[in-house]
Each structure stands twice: as C-alpha cells, then as structure tokens.
Design an enzyme around this catalytic site. Structure first.
Site, short mmCIF file in Angstrom:
data_model
loop_
_atom_site.label_atom_id
_atom_site.label_comp_id
_atom_site.label_asym_id
_atom_site.label_seq_id
_atom_site.Cartn_x
_atom_site.Cartn_y
_atom_site.Cartn_z
N LYS A 1 60.46 25.82 32.43
CA LYS A 1 59.68 24.77 31.78
C LYS A 1 60.01 23.48 32.52
O LYS A 1 60.28 22.44 31.92
CB LYS A 1 60.06 24.70 30.28
N ASP B 1 65.88 34.51 24.60
CA ASP B 1 65.93 34.96 23.21
C ASP B 1 64.51 35.12 22.67
O ASP B 1 64.17 36.13 22.04
CB ASP B 1 66.71 33.91 22.40
N ASP C 1 55.58 28.82 28.38
CA ASP C 1 54.46 28.83 27.43
C ASP C 1 53.32 29.70 27.96
O ASP C 1 52.73 30.50 27.25
CB ASP C 1 53.99 27.40 27.08
N TYR D 1 72.58 26.84 24.21
CA TYR D 1 73.40 27.65 23.30
C TYR D 1 74.88 27.27 23.34
O TYR D 1 75.71 27.99 22.81
CB TYR D 1 73.25 29.14 23.65
N ASP E 1 62.03 38.83 22.00
CA ASP E 1 61.38 39.24 20.74
C ASP E 1 59.88 39.44 20.96
O ASP E 1 59.28 40.36 20.40
CB ASP E 1 61.58 38.18 19.65
MG MG Z 1 66.97 36.76 19.04
#
Ligand code: MG
Ligand code: NAI
Length: 379
Positions: free
Chosen positions: A212, A269, A245, A137, A273
């Site tokens: 990961k 992020d 994953d 980011y 969700d």
């Molecule tokens: Mg988001």
C-alpha cells in the site's frame, strides 16, 4: 524410531474441540509412519487468565521451548477484553521464538463450495506468506490524552533490541490513540527470500507482493524496495507488487489467478482470511508460524464463540495444521497422507457427513472419526 515432543495449547471456544480431533489424527498416523508423538497440554487461554489473572506463568516459554513443535487451537473469549490474550499469548509466542515466517495455504477442496464463479476446470491454490514479527503488530502504541502523548516503548525481537520514543502534540487538544508500524531490512529480506524459495518450489512464475505504498510510502515503499532487492537473487520468479485493496478486489473475483502472495504482517492477516473465504472456509485454513527454534502450528480461525459448544466447528483446519507440523518435523509422507485423508474424506462423503461449515450435518467429532478412518484405510 523418531520421537517428537509436541506442546499443545488447546485454548478457548472451539480451540479444544478442534484440537481434540487433530490429536486423534496425529495418533492414528504415528504407528503407520513409524514415529511417536508425545503431547503435553497447557491450559493457557481465557479460562486460565480469568482464574489466575496470569496469561503465561513464569517459565512457560522455557517449557514450550523444550518441545519440538507447538500446536495451538485458538485464544479469545468474549469475557476478556480484546488485546491482552492476543498480545500476551499468541503474539508473545510468535515474537519470543522469532517465528518470522507465517505460511497460510488456501486451496480448493472436494465438496467445499466456492462463493465465486471460476472457470469449471480452474483450481485455486494460493499460498499466503506473511511476515510475522513487524509492521503494525509490534504493540508500539499508546493513547493521546488532551492532545498529548509521550511514549518510550521497549522493542525486543530476535533480530534486534531497542526502543520507540514517540511524542504527539495536537492543537486544539483532542483525545486519540496511535500505533507505530515498523519494518526493517533484515526482517523483510529474510521473509522475502523464503517466499521466493517457496514460489520456486511450487513452480510459480510470479510472486505477488501486497503493498500500500501509494498511501503509506514510508512504510510500504520501504517494503517494496526491500522485496525488490531480494527478487534480484531469484530471477526465475517475477515479482509483481499489487496494492492490497486491489488484491482484495481481485481475489474476490478471480482467486484462481493467484499463487504465492507475500504480505507484511497486517495485510497478511486480512488477505489470508479472504483467501480462506474464497476457498473452503476458515474451517479448512491451516497455518504454520516458522522460526529457527520452536515453530507453532494453528488454524487460521479464532475461538469462534458463536459456535463453541454446539459441535458445529469444522476441525479440518486444525487437522491440516498437524499436516503442516509433520512436514516441518521431516515426516513428509505422514504430512502428505493426512492431507490426502482429508481430501478422501471430503470426496467420499455424502452431504450429511460433511462438516456443518460445508452445508453438511457432521459434528466436529464425527468429522474427526471419518478422517481417522481415512488415515487408517477404513473409509
Ligand atoms: Mg486472523
Ligand atoms: P473467528 O475466526 O473465531 O470466527 C469468524 C467466523 O468464522 C465465525 O462466524 C465462526 O463461527 C466461523 N468459524 C471460525 N472457525 C470455524 C470453524 N473451524 N468451523 C466453522 N466455522 C468457523 O473470528 P472472530 O469471531 O473475529 O474472533 C473470535 C475470537 O477469536 C476473538 O477473541 C479473536 O480475538 C480470537 N482470534 C484468535 C485467533 C487465534 O488464536 N489464532 C485468530 C483470530 C481470532
């Protein structure tokens, strides 16, 4: 009587709709818990950008920084290409105020349907802790043109300053793009220690750490080793690394088995969700971006242009973000009362009075009315 200055950026789409209801809940709480909250609203977002070509005017950071907390709706508008608003506003605020700790709770709520079969008595109570300043980011990226890229990108964070110099050369030449992910030990250690402390506070025995490192050993191998270093000072909580994953798969089947999940920025992020999706939905997912200076509170969701203006937005995520904000300001009783008011409203409401998102028929403002009634003991 404690008095708080709250900066508010309602933003775009459903942002202003849900923030209106969140501020009504704040106003209802203040007299009951003996504090005052003075809010100052800023028009930043897509509309302001389209009108002025300016994302944040000069001096905006100073103005925002004078407040004790910032409440944000959401930014993003289909008329503005993806990127500038998110980078220039949301991420700029997180980075400028070094809001390194992103906290995103996801729990079961009365009447909120869970799209996963879990045992009848089981509850979901997940806390995603996301590192909020590094990883992919950082906007360390560029384009590859005719097989060549050369970039010298400045880096400025609370913890350090510097630059990333990148050179790419491809033969035969091809068009492309690159983004560099960066993790550092001070940034990883500070969020990891906070995550362990939060896990201890919740009485968790295990902390899952999303990684990961099998496919990206440089970046996430470093993450794993650094989090393991932090774990040494927290022997009561067992560190359990899990490939992200596999975590996505497990969360979609047995979310009740997860408590505190520590994630680097990008995975955090996505995982938050997903956690919202297996509990009440994005309309119930609140978040806090915590730094040593100004902290920002916002629903996890975006501006939802697909439902903006229809009254179908669920304001509970914004209302619960106010609860996180009050907890951060030290108004613990008010924070808890607001969370309980949301639970009471959901519990007591027949289907027609639930938010549309929970298969109900109550518009955004009606949900706000009912939460205020619950806060005031009138429900
Ligand atoms: Mg988001
Ligand atoms: P989104 O979170 O806005 O919407 C995803 C889906 O969830 C949509 O179907 C939407 O209708 C639904 N939804 C979201 N919040 C809801 C609520 N409170 N009540 C009921 N349904 C709700 O994500 P999307 O569509 O990817 O992004 C839309 C815009 O928002 C984009 O410009 C994006 O960049 C921006 N965005 C901004 C964020 C922020 O300001 N913090 C965070 C995420 C996205």
């Amino acid at each position: 009587m404690p008095s708080y200055e709250i900066a508010v950026i309602p933003g775009d789409g459903i942002g202003p709709e849900v923030i209106r209801e969140a501020l009504r809940a704040l106003d209802a709480l203040a007299p009951r818990f003996g504090f005052t909250a003075r809010t100052k609203s800023y028009p930043f977002g897509a509309e302001h950008y389209l009108k002025t070509k300016e994302i944040l005017p000069p001096g905006a950071f100073d103005d925002l920084g004078a407040a004790q907390a910032l409440l944000l709706g959401a930014v993003g508008d289909p008329r503005v290409p993806h990127g500038p608003l998110e980078q220039g506003l949301l991420l700029a605020i997180r980075f400028r105020f070094d809001q390194y700790l992103n906290i995103r709770p996801a729990r079961t709520w009365p009447k909120a349907p869970i799209p996963v079969n879990i045992p009848e008595e089981a509850e979901i109570d997940i806390l995603v802790v996301r590192e909020n300043t590094e990883d992919f980011y950082m906007n360390l990226g560029g384009v590859v043109q005719a097989g060549k890229a050369r970039a010298d990108i400045p880096i400025e964070r609370g913890l350090y300053k510097g630059a990333a110099k990148v050179e790419v050369s491809l033969d035969p030449p091809a068009e492309g793009a690159f983004t560099l992910g960066l993790l550092t030990s001070p940034a990883t250690l500070r969020v990891a220690h906070k995550a362990f402390a939060l896990a201890e506070g919740r009485g968790e025995r295990v902390l899952h750490c999303a990684t990961k490192s099998n496919a990206l050993p440089h970046l996430y191998g470093f993450w794993d080793r650094t989090v393991a270093e932090a774990a040494v000072s927290h022997p009561e909580v067992k560190l359990r690394p899990i490939n992200v994953d596999n975590l996505a798969y497990q969360l979609s089947r047995s979310p009740q088995n997860y408590g505190l999940i520590l994630c680097p920025n990008l995975f955090g992020d996505i995982v938050s969700d997903l956690a919202a999706g297996v509990t009440g939905g994005l309309g119930l997912a609140a978040s806090a971006n915590i730094g040593e200076g100004l902290s920002m509170f916002e629903p996890v969701h975006g501006s939802a242009p697909d439902i903006a203006g229809t009254g179908k937005a669920n304001p509970l995520a914004a209302i619960l973000s106010v609860s996180l904000m009050l907890g951060h300001l030290g108004e613990k009783d008010a924070a808890l009362a607001l969370e309980e008011a949301v639970g009471l409203y959901l519990n007591k409401s027949p289907r027609g009075l639930l938010p549309y998102e929970l298969n109900g028929g109550a518009a955004c403002s009606k949900v706000g009315d009912l939460v205020v009634q619950a806060v005031e003991g009138r429900l």
